[in-house]
Motif scaffolding. Structure first.
Motif, short mmCIF file in Angstrom:
data_model
loop_
_atom_site.label_atom_id
_atom_site.label_comp_id
_atom_site.label_asym_id
_atom_site.label_seq_id
_atom_site.Cartn_x
_atom_site.Cartn_y
_atom_site.Cartn_z
N VAL A 174 0.87 -1.18 0.00
CA VAL A 174 0.00 0.00 0.00
C VAL A 174 0.90 1.23 0.00
CG1 VAL A 174 -1.93 -1.10 1.19
CG2 VAL A 174 -0.11 -0.01 2.52
N PRO A 175 0.43 2.35 -0.53
CA PRO A 175 1.24 3.57 -0.49
C PRO A 175 1.41 4.06 0.95
CG PRO A 175 -0.56 3.75 -2.10
CD PRO A 175 -0.84 2.54 -1.27
N THR A 176 2.63 4.38 1.30
CA THR A 176 2.89 4.95 2.63
C THR A 176 4.15 5.79 2.54
OG1 THR A 176 3.13 4.44 4.99
CG2 THR A 176 4.28 3.00 3.43
N THR A 177 4.27 6.73 3.45
CA THR A 177 5.41 7.63 3.48
C THR A 177 6.11 7.50 4.82
OG1 THR A 177 4.30 9.20 2.01
CG2 THR A 177 6.18 10.02 3.26
N THR A 178 7.41 7.30 4.80
CA THR A 178 8.18 7.23 6.04
C THR A 178 8.83 8.58 6.31
OG1 THR A 178 10.10 6.39 4.85
CG2 THR A 178 8.61 4.76 5.79
N PRO A 179 9.05 8.92 7.57
CA PRO A 179 8.81 8.12 8.77
C PRO A 179 7.33 8.01 9.12
CG PRO A 179 9.58 10.30 9.39
CD PRO A 179 9.69 10.22 7.90
N GLU A 180 6.99 6.93 9.82
CA GLU A 180 5.62 6.66 10.23
C GLU A 180 5.54 6.62 11.76
OE1 GLU A 180 4.38 3.30 6.92
OE2 GLU A 180 5.62 2.69 8.63
N ASP A 181 4.31 6.75 12.26
CA ASP A 181 4.08 6.56 13.70
C ASP A 181 3.02 5.50 13.96
OD1 ASP A 181 1.73 7.83 12.98
OD2 ASP A 181 2.03 9.58 14.27
N ASP A 182 2.75 4.68 12.94
CA ASP A 182 1.67 3.69 13.02
C ASP A 182 1.99 2.56 12.05
OD1 ASP A 182 -0.73 2.31 13.21
OD2 ASP A 182 -1.92 3.84 12.19
N LEU A 183 1.98 1.32 12.55
CA LEU A 183 2.22 0.18 11.67
C LEU A 183 1.14 0.04 10.61
CD1 LEU A 183 3.39 -2.61 14.17
CD2 LEU A 183 4.79 -0.92 12.95
#
Length: 298
Positions: A281-290
């Motif tokens: 799935v599209p996601t952008t790091t850094p993250e605060d949620d798995l």
């Protein structure tokens, strides 16, 4: 994910690993309504007693492989209850940590010696049955060179990539294929975290147990992997600590895991870190949620 609960699968090598690696994160998500399943690859049958105050439970013995397995199952049940998670066993036998030069051979039939497909098959089926959106496990080094930790990585990596392929691991009457959306590696003992705790303890006038460890790791030039995701879990340190002490044969309540005062720890390092290894799935790091990129904003 409207109308469907989020699901997290944490894959570990031995009973107690789930309590020392990402435990507060699993406790937080379980408390928030996420379905959390801890998968334990082996029974921890060859683990040594690491707690000097450990007493074998009444009616049990801890000398044989079978006796250790039974006791560690009791401990695991208590730890899962403390974290508020479900737990299941893959049923493989602990390989032990070989020591010596040269290293002795691993025991016949142990987890680390099984062919990869044989070791992965039950986890592939479990992924298809539980249908996790997110999986967590160890990086390719295993976090440290225990053969079961390395094999745990290999098995979890294989299951993550194979479970959605209808042409692989075909079982009559088995569950339908399922492809998890994200795979993470645990980052439990980074140099950054150790240094932060070490400096905070010295700054507070406390004796830190981490100085020699930091110097040793720096001297060995152990490469640091990059964490991409930090989950705020300070509110769940009590659940993590209860799970740790549940593993009475392995965890010394006066030992390393409890060296940092919890108020200090919450102040300087209130998070648990993970490395995003793969995402569908599209996601952008850094993250605060798995579950970043998976949750649907209301």
């Amino acid at each position: 994910m409207t109308g469907e609960p989020l699901r997290l699968m944490a894959v570990h090598a031995h009973p107690d690993d789930e309590s020392s690696k990402g435990a507060a994160t699993t406790a937080r998500y379980a408390a928030e309504g996420v379905e959390v399943l801890v998968v334990t690859c082996t029974g921890g049958e060859r683990g040594d007693v690491l707690n000097p105050s450990f007493e074998v439970p009444t009616g049990h013995e801890f000398e044989s492989v079978e006796g250790k397995r039974a006791v560690r199952r009791l401990e695991m049940a208590a730890a899962a209850d403390a974290l508020g998670v479900r737990q299941t066993w893959l049923g493989f036998v602990d390989s032990g940590l070989p020591e010596g030069d040269p290293l002795p051979p691993l025991p016949e039939g142990c987890f680390a010696l099984l062919p990869l497909e044989e070791a992965s098959a039950p986890l592939v089926e479990l992924v298809r049955e539980f249908r996790p959106h997110v999986m967590t496990t160890y990086d390719p080094s295993g976090g440290y060179p225990h053969p079961d930790h390395i094999r745990c990585h290999e098995v979890a990596f294989e299951a993550y990539h194979a479970a959605g392929d209808a042409g692989r691991y075909v079982v009559d009457g088995g569950a339908e294929p399922w492809a998890p959306l994200k795979l993470y590696y645990n980052h439990g003992f980074s140099m950054a975290r150790l240094r932060a705790a070490h400096e905070a303890m010295e700054g507070a006038g406390l004796e830190s147990p981490f100085g020699d460890w930091i110097e040793s790791r720096a001297a060995r030039e152990i490469p640091e992997r990059t964490a991409t995701t930090s989950v705020d879990v300070a509110a769940y340190f009590p659940q993590r600590d209860a799970a740790l002490t549940a593993h009475a044969s392995q965890i010394d309540p006066e030992g390393f895991f409890f060296a940092v005062p919890r108020d200090l720890e919450a102040d300087v390092w209130p998070t648990e870190e993970f490395e995003l290894a793969d995402a569908r799935v599209p996601t952008t790091t850094p993250e605060d949620d798995l579950f970043a990129g998976i949750r649907k904003e209301s």
